[in-house]
Design a protein around this motif. Structure first.
Motif, PDB file in Angstrom:
ATOM      1  N   GLN A   2       0.824  -1.201   0.000  1.00  0.00           N
ATOM      2  CA  GLN A   2       0.000   0.000   0.000  1.00  0.00           C
ATOM      3  C   GLN A   2       0.864   1.259   0.000  1.00  0.00           C
ATOM      4  O   GLN A   2       0.479   2.276  -0.564  1.00  0.00           O
ATOM      5  CB  GLN A   2      -0.950  -0.015   1.199  1.00  0.00           C
ATOM      6  CG  GLN A   2      -1.972  -1.136   1.145  1.00  0.00           C
ATOM      7  CD  GLN A   2      -2.757  -1.163  -0.160  1.00  0.00           C
ATOM      8  OE1 GLN A   2      -3.253  -0.139  -0.635  1.00  0.00           O
ATOM      9  NE2 GLN A   2      -2.860  -2.334  -0.761  1.00  0.00           N
ATOM     10  N   THR A   3       2.038   1.173   0.617  1.00  0.00           N
ATOM     11  CA  THR A   3       2.953   2.312   0.621  1.00  0.00           C
ATOM     12  C   THR A   3       3.377   2.656  -0.797  1.00  0.00           C
ATOM     13  O   THR A   3       3.449   3.829  -1.155  1.00  0.00           O
ATOM     14  CB  THR A   3       4.185   2.004   1.490  1.00  0.00           C
ATOM     15  OG1 THR A   3       3.742   1.698   2.818  1.00  0.00           O
ATOM     16  CG2 THR A   3       5.133   3.189   1.544  1.00  0.00           C
ATOM     17  N   LYS A   6       0.690   4.632  -2.372  1.00  0.00           N
ATOM     18  CA  LYS A   6       0.650   5.988  -1.816  1.00  0.00           C
ATOM     19  C   LYS A   6       1.745   6.873  -2.410  1.00  0.00           C
ATOM     20  O   LYS A   6       1.580   8.076  -2.544  1.00  0.00           O
ATOM     21  CB  LYS A   6       0.827   5.953  -0.298  1.00  0.00           C
ATOM     22  CG  LYS A   6      -0.371   5.497   0.464  1.00  0.00           C
ATOM     23  CD  LYS A   6      -0.062   5.565   1.961  1.00  0.00           C
ATOM     24  CE  LYS A   6      -1.020   4.733   2.750  1.00  0.00           C
ATOM     25  NZ  LYS A   6      -0.646   4.631   4.165  1.00  0.00           N
ATOM     26  N   PRO A 118       5.924   8.221   4.522  1.00  0.00           N
ATOM     27  CA  PRO A 118       5.183   6.971   4.288  1.00  0.00           C
ATOM     28  C   PRO A 118       6.040   5.709   4.421  1.00  0.00           C
ATOM     29  O   PRO A 118       5.505   4.618   4.555  1.00  0.00           O
ATOM     30  CB  PRO A 118       4.679   7.114   2.855  1.00  0.00           C
ATOM     31  CG  PRO A 118       4.729   8.561   2.549  1.00  0.00           C
ATOM     32  CD  PRO A 118       5.857   9.110   3.369  1.00  0.00           C
TER      33      PRO A 118
END
Length: 149
Positions: A2-3, A6, A118
């Protein structure tokens, strides 16, 4: 993973336990990628990356595996048949210290051009180090751990 999304990745592939070749070629409709960057530094990924670029593509090695890398015939043929360009990079300190890479990195950090937040999983006191290592072994760490004395 997911990073990565992002931070601007268009697509992600979880290649744990499988060769990413099929997923990449399915995603790119048989074309392959323009540039494949190997940054994990494992024996497996150092060989796998050679099958991912399109004809005339590039492979950039950033990670360094600490064992011999055996390349099967299929991956070796991809180098030749796809006329790949292969580049090695050095991402560590250069001399005399501080070298150009160090100064460039600090510049981008100061200007807030690099998005590092992040990437940080947690900031913890040094005393919680053993707990963080246990979490890492058990797959509970998704980014960098910052130890604060």
């Amino acid at each position: 993973m997911q990073t990565a999304l992002k931070l601007g990745a268009d697509n992600i592939i979880n290649a744990v336990g499988k060769d990413p070749y099929e997923a990449v070629y399915e995603l790119t409709k048989g074309k392959g990628v323009d540039i494949a960057v190997e940054a994990a530094g494992t024996v497996e990924t150092s060989a796998q990356v050679l099958a991912l670029p399109e004809k005339g593509g590039k492979v950039v090695y950033l990670g360094i595996p600490y064992n011999d890398v055996n390349i099967n015939r299929f991956r070796f043929e991809r180098i030749v048949r796809n006329e790949l360009s292969i580049f090695g990079t050095w991402n560590a300190i250069s001399g005399p210290f501080p070298g150009k890479e160090w100064k460039t990195c600090v510049h981008f950090l100061e200007k807030k051009i690099l998005k590092t937040t992040p990437l940080i999983d947690r900031e913890i006191p040094l005393a919680k180090g053993p707990e963080a290592f246990e979490d890492a072994v058990n797959g509970k760490v998704t980014g960098k751990v910052i130890f604060c004395p």
